[in-house]
Design a protein around this motif. Structure first.
Motif, PDB file in Angstrom:
ATOM      1  N   HIS A  43       0.815  -1.210   0.000  1.00 14.62           N
ATOM      2  CA  HIS A  43       0.000   0.000   0.000  1.00 14.62           C
ATOM      3  C   HIS A  43       0.857   1.272   0.000  1.00 14.62           C
ATOM      4  O   HIS A  43       0.347   2.359   0.260  1.00 14.62           O
ATOM      5  CB  HIS A  43      -0.970   0.012   1.187  1.00 14.62           C
ATOM      6  CG  HIS A  43      -0.292  -0.147   2.527  1.00 14.62           C
ATOM      7  ND1 HIS A  43       0.076  -1.378   3.016  1.00 14.62           N
ATOM      8  CD2 HIS A  43       0.072   0.756   3.467  1.00 14.62           C
ATOM      9  CE1 HIS A  43       0.641  -1.217   4.208  1.00 14.62           C
ATOM     10  NE2 HIS A  43       0.658   0.064   4.491  1.00 14.62           N
ATOM     11  N   ASN A  51      -4.753   2.494  -1.819  1.00 13.97           N
ATOM     12  CA  ASN A  51      -5.640   1.426  -1.386  1.00 13.97           C
ATOM     13  C   ASN A  51      -5.451   0.223  -2.306  1.00 13.97           C
ATOM     14  O   ASN A  51      -5.751   0.313  -3.497  1.00 13.97           O
ATOM     15  CB  ASN A  51      -7.104   1.880  -1.451  1.00 13.97           C
ATOM     16  CG  ASN A  51      -7.380   3.061  -0.541  1.00 13.97           C
ATOM     17  OD1 ASN A  51      -7.262   2.967   0.668  1.00 13.97           O
ATOM     18  ND2 ASN A  51      -7.752   4.191  -1.146  1.00 13.97           N
ATOM     19  N   PRO A  52      -4.949  -0.886  -1.809  1.00 14.17           N
ATOM     20  CA  PRO A  52      -4.749  -2.053  -2.683  1.00 14.17           C
ATOM     21  C   PRO A  52      -6.053  -2.474  -3.359  1.00 14.17           C
ATOM     22  O   PRO A  52      -7.086  -2.629  -2.709  1.00 14.17           O
ATOM     23  CB  PRO A  52      -4.255  -3.129  -1.713  1.00 14.17           C
ATOM     24  CG  PRO A  52      -3.669  -2.376  -0.564  1.00 14.17           C
ATOM     25  CD  PRO A  52      -4.508  -1.143  -0.428  1.00 14.17           C
ATOM     26  N   PRO A 219      -6.479  -1.488   7.904  1.00 11.41           N
ATOM     27  CA  PRO A 219      -6.771  -0.747   6.672  1.00 11.41           C
ATOM     28  C   PRO A 219      -8.181  -0.162   6.658  1.00 11.41           C
ATOM     29  O   PRO A 219      -9.115  -0.709   7.246  1.00 11.41           O
ATOM     30  CB  PRO A 219      -6.632  -1.815   5.576  1.00 11.41           C
ATOM     31  CG  PRO A 219      -5.920  -2.960   6.207  1.00 11.41           C
ATOM     32  CD  PRO A 219      -6.261  -2.923   7.660  1.00 11.41           C
TER      33      PRO A 219
END
Length: 367
Positions: A43, A51-52, A219
């Motif tokens: 990330h 944001n992956p 996350p």
């Protein structure tokens, strides 16, 4: 200066459009990260966080389409809370979790003898300027002088409605709290509070802050910026707290992101006694979807993360987006009713409101 698109009302008129457009174009000329240096990860690309498998914020043309379009519902100049300004207990212990609403994303969480403030903002405006930008329509639910001693200040990201340097400076002078924040935000905090005690975390990190109390950095789907040339240079995050009274999940801002982060939190932590979830500042959806979840998504997130109760925030204090001031609560109640979830389990918190969280979801009467 630019903030997130949903924060565009921090500045007004054409000056704001020009400033935000500058923010979108300046990133291509940036050389290096002004807040953080560290290894590449899933990330972080060496300069910017991301944001992956997520979405970037919309661009300048979409911003102009939103700002020059229709659909904005005006707010009243004042929106008084039915609750008086609170006088919190000094400490809470045993199996109690008590949440007192300050306003927007600022909350006092009292658990395990600790007093924790999230994204504290006592300033009149959530803006880099004291003369323009989103202005509170109600006062803070706790006078800053009536706060109990603050042990921990949690700053989830650097947008102005979440990171208010003047408030942090006051809290430092008052209590010298332990600041906890994601990567890069410490550099911003130290510009105003150079002597602060700060723990900086990456996603997946954790910190023991007291016996039996561990903060986990998790996350969420968002982004960051405070100026024209720092877009996505500091990390954003949610946090999970392990406490003797149960687990707490706190999200300052997030897009729903297909529920990916909610499912991951449930898998990792096994559910929560309490989740503090944003459910406002979400219209128009075509522009806001990647940044802010709407009430229906917040209720879905509640279910996905296994939260027994929710303290809902990020509504009714500063106008950031198009929806009317009471529309988030109306939509929230409709979403809860459609799922046959008791409204008492997801409380749209108002300034001064105190939520003494029940021990289990079967305790559905108001407290």
């Amino acid at each position: 200066m630019t903030n997130e698109p949903s924060q565009f009302f921090q500045m007004t008129g054409l000056a704001a459009i020009a400033a935000l457009a500058g923010g979108f174009t300046a990133r291509s000329a940036m050389a290096g990260n002004k807040y953080y240096t560290g290894p590449v990860s899933d990330h972080f690309d060496g300069t910017h966080f991301f944001n992956p498998n997520g979405e970037e914020p919309a661009g300048t043309l979409d911003l102009l389409r939103w700002k020059l379009g229709n659909g904005n519902i005006p707010w009243p100049d004042t929106f008084a809370s039915p609750f008086p300004q609170a006088m919190p207990e000094t400490r809470v212990s045993g199996d109690r979790i008590v949440v007192t609403m300050v306003g927007h994303a600022s909350m006092l969480i009292q658990v395990a003898g600790l007093n924790i403030l999230t994204d504290p903002v006592w300033s009149e405006r959530t803006s880099p300027f004291n003369w323009t930008g989103p202005k509170r329509v109600n006062p803070p639910g706790i006078r800053i002088g009536d706060l109990p001693p603050i042990d921990i200040v949690l700053v989830t990201h650097n947008h102005y409605d979440h990171l208010d340097l003047e408030t942090l400076w006051v809290l430092q002078g008052r209590d010298q709290p332990h600041f906890i924040t994601p990567l890069g935000n410490d550099a911003i905090i130290r510009t105003r509070v150079p002597d602060a005690k700060i723990t900086v975390m990456d996603w997946g990190g954790n910190e023991s802050v007291a016996p039996g109390v561990i903060f986990h950095c998790e996350p969420c789907h968002h982004w960051s910026a405070r100026g024209l040339n720092d877009r996505r240079q500091a990390l954003w995050a949610a946090f999970a707290f392990e406490t003797p009274a149960g687990k707490i999940y706190h999200i300052g801002d997030t897009g729903f992101h297909s529920g990916i982060n909610y499912r991951a939190a449930k898998e990792k932590h096994g559910g929560f006694r309490l989740a503090n979830l944003p459910f406002g500042a979400y219209e128009p959806r075509w522009f806001m979807k990647a940044q802010h979840q709407n009430p229906e998504e917040a209720v879905e997130g509640m279910a996905l993360c296994g939260a027994a109760f929710v303290a809902g925030h990020h509504w009714g204090t500063v106008k950031l987006t198009n929806e009317g001031i009471e529309q988030p609560v109306e939509a929230l109640h409709a979403a809860l009713d459609s799922r046959k979830i008791s409204r008492h389990r997801f409380r749209p918190m108002r300034p001064g409101e105190v939520f003494d969280v029940p021990a289990s979801a079967s305790a559905n009467t108001p407290t």
